[in-house]
Design an enzyme around this catalytic site. Sequence first.
Site, PDB file in Angstrom:
ATOM      1  N   PRO A   2       0.828  -1.207   0.000  1.00  0.00           N
ATOM      2  CA  PRO A   2       0.000   0.000   0.000  1.00  0.00           C
ATOM      3  C   PRO A   2       0.862   1.256   0.000  1.00  0.00           C
ATOM      4  O   PRO A   2       1.885   1.329   0.683  1.00  0.00           O
ATOM      5  CB  PRO A   2      -0.786  -0.124   1.308  1.00  0.00           C
ATOM      6  CG  PRO A   2      -0.811  -1.581   1.599  1.00  0.00           C
ATOM      7  CD  PRO A   2       0.506  -2.103   1.108  1.00  0.00           C
ATOM      8  N   GLU A   3       0.451   2.225  -0.792  1.00  0.00           N
ATOM      9  CA  GLU A   3       1.170   3.495  -0.852  1.00  0.00           C
ATOM     10  C   GLU A   3       0.377   4.552  -0.101  1.00  0.00           C
ATOM     11  O   GLU A   3      -0.641   4.250   0.535  1.00  0.00           O
ATOM     12  CB  GLU A   3       1.407   3.873  -2.311  1.00  0.00           C
ATOM     13  CG  GLU A   3       2.240   2.838  -3.053  1.00  0.00           C
ATOM     14  CD  GLU A   3       2.588   3.253  -4.484  1.00  0.00           C
ATOM     15  OE1 GLU A   3       2.560   4.456  -4.789  1.00  0.00           O
ATOM     16  OE2 GLU A   3       2.857   2.355  -5.297  1.00  0.00           O
ATOM     17  N   HIS A 117      -4.773 -15.669  10.714  1.00  0.00           N
ATOM     18  CA  HIS A 117      -3.964 -14.491  10.409  1.00  0.00           C
ATOM     19  C   HIS A 117      -4.484 -13.226  11.090  1.00  0.00           C
ATOM     20  O   HIS A 117      -4.055 -12.125  10.775  1.00  0.00           O
ATOM     21  CB  HIS A 117      -3.903 -14.287   8.892  1.00  0.00           C
ATOM     22  CG  HIS A 117      -3.431 -15.499   8.147  1.00  0.00           C
ATOM     23  ND1 HIS A 117      -2.197 -16.064   8.363  1.00  0.00           N
ATOM     24  CD2 HIS A 117      -4.043 -16.267   7.204  1.00  0.00           C
ATOM     25  CE1 HIS A 117      -2.049 -17.126   7.577  1.00  0.00           C
ATOM     26  NE2 HIS A 117      -3.159 -17.269   6.873  1.00  0.00           N
ATOM     27  N   ARG A 136       0.954 -12.324   5.591  1.00  0.00           N
ATOM     28  CA  ARG A 136       2.399 -12.370   5.321  1.00  0.00           C
ATOM     29  C   ARG A 136       3.221 -11.872   6.504  1.00  0.00           C
ATOM     30  O   ARG A 136       4.425 -12.107   6.572  1.00  0.00           O
ATOM     31  CB  ARG A 136       2.732 -11.526   4.086  1.00  0.00           C
ATOM     32  CG  ARG A 136       2.066 -12.013   2.809  1.00  0.00           C
ATOM     33  CD  ARG A 136       2.532 -11.215   1.616  1.00  0.00           C
ATOM     34  NE  ARG A 136       1.782 -11.547   0.409  1.00  0.00           N
ATOM     35  CZ  ARG A 136       2.026 -11.018  -0.788  1.00  0.00           C
ATOM     36  NH1 ARG A 136       2.995 -10.127  -0.943  1.00  0.00           N
ATOM     37  NH2 ARG A 136       1.292 -11.369  -1.823  1.00  0.00           N
TER      38      ARG A 136
END
Length: 301
Positions: A2-3, A117, A136
């Site tokens: 994500p930016e 998760h 992740r």
Amino acid sequence: MPELPEVETVRRGLAPAMEGRVIARLTQRRPDLRFALPEGFAARLTGRHVSHLTRRAKYILVHLDPRKDDPAEVLLMHLGMSGRFTILPPGSDAASPGVFHHPAPAERTEGAGFGPHDHIVFDMEDGTRIVYSDHRRFGYMDLIAEDALEESPHLAALGPEPLGNEFSAKTLSEKLKGKRTPIKSALLDQRVVAGLGNIYVCEALFRAGISPRRLAMNVAGPQRSEKLVRTIRDVLTEAIAAGGSTLRDYAHTDGELGYFQHSFSVYDREGEVCSNPGCGATVKRIVQSGRSTFFCPRCQK
């Protein structure tokens, strides 16, 4: 990853659920994310009043009021590549409209209501539950004293915010002077400007008509730097208004997919005709510093 627009969208989604409220309970379901969580993490957050949320570069900052045994602190959160939040309203135990994401029932741990998760759970005083999930585990969280925030290792070396007053043609020009790296690589350097990533740098360079291969030092002139600052601001502002870009793991705050990717001019459009009227050239892809760069060889010089 994500930016800035995606992180800002997440911040705006979290703010109504957290600002002005107390974290009644913080559940830490593992000792670490990308890095080890701070010592006493759950205890230090449980019972804390959230003042407000801000963003710095790609970090979400949750500002916590002081209490008897704790000074004013900031919960710093980075989404990594796949971190996301679920917001469950009071009385809800399943995904519903208005949330980021929650595992399907088959993914949840039997009897606990959590998936494998789901790592951090915020239970707010009004019954709202906020779940941080990260399959992740490249995201991370830290607790930092408010008065030491800007000097922390996370933020100390960051350049100016691209949407802030400190980011100007003069500032960018000074950062680029003497740099013999390609302008694409220079703009990805968080010390030059904070929060930019691969997608929006490609788009900004296209709009500015600047080749990603041009040396940064050759963009330091007033005309090019002024145009580049303007296009960076425009691209980011439009992306935030559109809810960010949905690529792989990212989801919009209200469960909708972001749609700015439908407005990309060059990113991920290799082999397609340039969108500039009358150009006729095809978008090219090259690899710079291990990242794909998309550009128009005719429009960008």
